[in-house]
Design an enzyme around this catalytic site. Sequence first.
Site, PDB file in Angstrom:
ATOM      1  N   SER A  35      48.251  39.781  39.732  1.00 36.03           N
ATOM      2  CA  SER A  35      48.274  39.571  38.407  1.00 36.03           C
ATOM      3  C   SER A  35      49.911  39.186  38.117  1.00 36.03           C
ATOM      4  O   SER A  35      50.890  40.026  38.418  1.00 36.03           O
ATOM      5  CB  SER A  35      48.268  40.992  37.443  1.00 36.03           C
ATOM      6  OG  SER A  35      46.968  41.203  37.798  1.00 36.03           O
ATOM      7  N   HIS A  68      45.216  35.933  33.969  1.00 34.12           N
ATOM      8  CA  HIS A  68      44.484  35.824  35.300  1.00 34.12           C
ATOM      9  C   HIS A  68      44.184  34.236  35.191  1.00 34.12           C
ATOM     10  O   HIS A  68      43.128  34.310  34.602  1.00 34.12           O
ATOM     11  CB  HIS A  68      43.631  36.839  35.878  1.00 34.12           C
ATOM     12  CG  HIS A  68      43.980  38.183  36.042  1.00 34.12           C
ATOM     13  ND1 HIS A  68      43.431  39.065  36.782  1.00 34.12           N
ATOM     14  CD2 HIS A  68      44.693  38.715  35.125  1.00 34.12           C
ATOM     15  CE1 HIS A  68      43.969  40.109  36.562  1.00 34.12           C
ATOM     16  NE2 HIS A  68      44.847  40.098  35.876  1.00 34.12           N
ATOM     17  N   HIS A  91      38.104  40.843  40.130  1.00 36.06           N
ATOM     18  CA  HIS A  91      38.059  42.371  40.160  1.00 36.06           C
ATOM     19  C   HIS A  91      36.772  42.918  40.044  1.00 36.06           C
ATOM     20  O   HIS A  91      35.949  42.220  39.358  1.00 36.06           O
ATOM     21  CB  HIS A  91      38.853  42.945  39.067  1.00 36.06           C
ATOM     22  CG  HIS A  91      40.513  42.518  39.485  1.00 36.06           C
ATOM     23  ND1 HIS A  91      40.933  41.448  38.912  1.00 36.06           N
ATOM     24  CD2 HIS A  91      41.408  43.338  39.916  1.00 36.06           C
ATOM     25  CE1 HIS A  91      42.224  41.295  39.211  1.00 36.06           C
ATOM     26  NE2 HIS A  91      42.406  42.277  39.921  1.00 36.06           N
ATOM     27  N   TYR A  93      35.976  45.276  38.262  1.00 31.08           N
ATOM     28  CA  TYR A  93      35.635  45.690  36.888  1.00 31.08           C
ATOM     29  C   TYR A  93      35.269  44.826  35.923  1.00 31.08           C
ATOM     30  O   TYR A  93      34.642  44.988  34.904  1.00 31.08           O
ATOM     31  CB  TYR A  93      36.968  46.645  36.305  1.00 31.08           C
ATOM     32  CG  TYR A  93      38.060  45.593  36.109  1.00 31.08           C
ATOM     33  CD1 TYR A  93      38.265  44.673  35.355  1.00 31.08           C
ATOM     34  CD2 TYR A  93      39.215  45.718  37.236  1.00 31.08           C
ATOM     35  CE1 TYR A  93      39.428  43.851  35.133  1.00 31.08           C
ATOM     36  CE2 TYR A  93      40.355  45.122  37.168  1.00 31.08           C
ATOM     37  CZ  TYR A  93      40.613  43.909  36.075  1.00 31.08           C
ATOM     38  OH  TYR A  93      41.343  43.380  36.245  1.00 31.08           O
ATOM     39  N   GLU A  94      35.455  43.791  36.574  1.00 30.70           N
ATOM     40  CA  GLU A  94      34.711  42.473  35.795  1.00 30.70           C
ATOM     41  C   GLU A  94      33.199  42.345  35.736  1.00 30.70           C
ATOM     42  O   GLU A  94      32.593  41.845  34.891  1.00 30.70           O
ATOM     43  CB  GLU A  94      35.497  40.954  36.061  1.00 30.70           C
ATOM     44  CG  GLU A  94      36.905  40.918  35.894  1.00 30.70           C
ATOM     45  CD  GLU A  94      37.728  39.724  36.514  1.00 30.70           C
ATOM     46  OE1 GLU A  94      37.609  38.606  35.871  1.00 30.70           O
ATOM     47  OE2 GLU A  94      38.238  39.804  37.749  1.00 30.70           O
ATOM     48  N   ALA A 121      49.636  44.030  41.498  1.00 29.87           N
ATOM     49  CA  ALA A 121      50.193  44.912  40.644  1.00 29.87           C
ATOM     50  C   ALA A 121      49.838  46.396  40.522  1.00 29.87           C
ATOM     51  O   ALA A 121      48.498  46.292  40.672  1.00 29.87           O
ATOM     52  CB  ALA A 121      50.211  44.536  39.262  1.00 29.87           C
ATOM     53  N   MET A 226      43.440  48.408  40.943  1.00 31.02           N
ATOM     54  CA  MET A 226      42.044  47.933  41.029  1.00 31.02           C
ATOM     55  C   MET A 226      41.718  46.775  41.988  1.00 31.02           C
ATOM     56  O   MET A 226      40.829  46.149  41.520  1.00 31.02           O
ATOM     57  CB  MET A 226      41.787  47.609  39.298  1.00 31.02           C
ATOM     58  CG  MET A 226      42.166  48.677  38.388  1.00 31.02           C
ATOM     59  SD  MET A 226      42.218  48.356  36.839  1.00 31.02           S
ATOM     60  CE  MET A 226      42.896  49.455  35.961  1.00 31.02           C
ATOM     61  N   SER A 227      42.602  46.594  43.012  1.00 32.67           N
ATOM     62  CA  SER A 227      42.073  45.662  43.751  1.00 32.67           C
ATOM     63  C   SER A 227      42.236  45.974  45.224  1.00 32.67           C
ATOM     64  O   SER A 227      42.411  46.898  45.618  1.00 32.67           O
ATOM     65  CB  SER A 227      43.009  44.411  43.343  1.00 32.67           C
ATOM     66  OG  SER A 227      44.480  44.428  43.551  1.00 32.67           O
ATOM     67  N   ASN A 250      54.103  50.094  36.523  1.00 35.98           N
ATOM     68  CA  ASN A 250      54.144  51.139  35.578  1.00 35.98           C
ATOM     69  C   ASN A 250      54.210  52.476  36.034  1.00 35.98           C
ATOM     70  O   ASN A 250      53.746  52.424  37.325  1.00 35.98           O
ATOM     71  CB  ASN A 250      53.115  51.143  34.519  1.00 35.98           C
ATOM     72  CG  ASN A 250      51.522  50.888  35.126  1.00 35.98           C
ATOM     73  OD1 ASN A 250      51.172  52.112  35.466  1.00 35.98           O
ATOM     74  ND2 ASN A 250      51.142  50.024  35.374  1.00 35.98           N
ATOM     75  N   HIS A 284      48.228  46.925  29.454  1.00 32.52           N
ATOM     76  CA  HIS A 284      48.052  45.590  30.258  1.00 32.52           C
ATOM     77  C   HIS A 284      49.310  44.654  30.141  1.00 32.52           C
ATOM     78  O   HIS A 284      49.894  44.031  31.136  1.00 32.52           O
ATOM     79  CB  HIS A 284      46.723  44.930  29.981  1.00 32.52           C
ATOM     80  CG  HIS A 284      46.614  43.629  30.757  1.00 32.52           C
ATOM     81  ND1 HIS A 284      46.254  43.941  32.084  1.00 32.52           N
ATOM     82  CD2 HIS A 284      46.301  42.332  30.397  1.00 32.52           C
ATOM     83  CE1 HIS A 284      46.211  42.617  32.647  1.00 32.52           C
ATOM     84  NE2 HIS A 284      45.976  41.499  31.595  1.00 32.52           N
TER      85      HIS A 284
HETATM   86  N1  ADE Z   1      47.484  48.083  37.969  1.00 30.66           N
HETATM   87  C1  ADE Z   1      48.811  48.366  37.447  1.00 30.66           C
HETATM   88  N2  ADE Z   1      48.956  49.459  36.985  1.00 30.66           N
HETATM   89  C2  ADE Z   1      47.922  50.016  37.146  1.00 30.66           C
HETATM   90  C3  ADE Z   1      47.586  51.486  36.998  1.00 30.66           C
HETATM   91  N3  ADE Z   1      48.455  52.394  36.388  1.00 30.66           N
HETATM   92  N4  ADE Z   1      46.440  52.091  37.391  1.00 30.66           N
HETATM   93  C4  ADE Z   1      45.601  51.157  38.148  1.00 30.66           C
HETATM   94  N5  ADE Z   1      45.713  49.971  38.190  1.00 30.66           N
HETATM   95  C5  ADE Z   1      46.937  49.407  37.784  1.00 30.66           C
END
Ligand code: ADE
Length: 312
Positions: A35, A68, A91, A93-94, A121, A226-227, A250, A284
């Site tokens: 991302s 994306h 992903h 989750y999609e 990310a 998530m990837s 984050n 996001h």
């Molecule tokens: N991608 C970016 N930050 C994330 C988080 N805190 N948890 C899961 N996937 C992320």
Amino acid sequence: TEASLFDKAKDTIEFLKSRLPSPLLAPRVAIVCGSGLGGLADTVHSSPKAEYDYSDIPHFPQLTVTGHSGKLVFGLLAGKVPAVLMVGRAHFYEGHSIDQVTFPIRVFKLMGIETIFLTNAAGGLNPEYAVGDIVVLNDHIFLAGLAGIHPLRGPNEPEFGVRFPALSDAYDLELRCSVHNAWKSKASETSRRLHEGVYAFVGGPSYETRAECRMLHLLGADVVGMSTVPEIVVARHCGIRVAALSLVTNKAVLSPVPRGDDSFLHTRDADELGAIMTEGKANHEEVIEAGRAAAFDMQMLVQAVVLNMWAA
Ligand code: ADE
């Protein structure tokens, strides 16, 4: 019966081979851009270059998330090294199956790719990490995989690899050394920090609760995302060397939510309680923005490693 993944990947190869100009038919390296990290594709000079939207490529998964796009770019990285780049990835989750998410890796295998760089990310769980730090992955925790949501579940396809592949050596030591060496030679240009750490895969799309963050950190994870992990499992199954880099976009919140007992609740107003709950809350936009700001350094790092390895 359903076609095997091997047969599907052969379809895709046929599509690409019939269109790609001959200097681009044998990329040395594949790079999966996470991302906000697709800028690397801009270092591919315009000739020779070929781009295909995922929507035009047989069996490629379609993307649904904002921020994306989805295209496969073939060309010479920094004008020098034949490469294929995925700009945007599918992903789990999609709603894609785990087979669809990892399908491009199987296509890379049939193209003769021997090395893949994956970027993503991620949320920082290690309290030492700051937003904008880069993490070279040296291991992973795949809770879904341990529970059987696994890209190699089902009949083994021996064209790709063995039934019971080892993952204890999944994160190639030589590639990790190359990343650290390339970073050292660029250290004077940035105050950003480079770490080595463990990535925990989560299904998403919701971000983790505080208790989940504490659990993942307790289990030994330094970043969460998530990837990447399903792709790494499929790449290692078929013998491709992998390196993976996370950009910390984050910081995950590890502090427990305050208890709603007398001493706590009665002495604070709604604004104060709201501020406690909002602190560090993942979103996001923040992920995309931190990606933009730090993307440049991360892209330069990947490019430097690739040039050191193949442009001699
Ligand atoms: N991608 C970016 N930050 C994330 C988080 N805190 N948890 C899961 N996937 C992320």
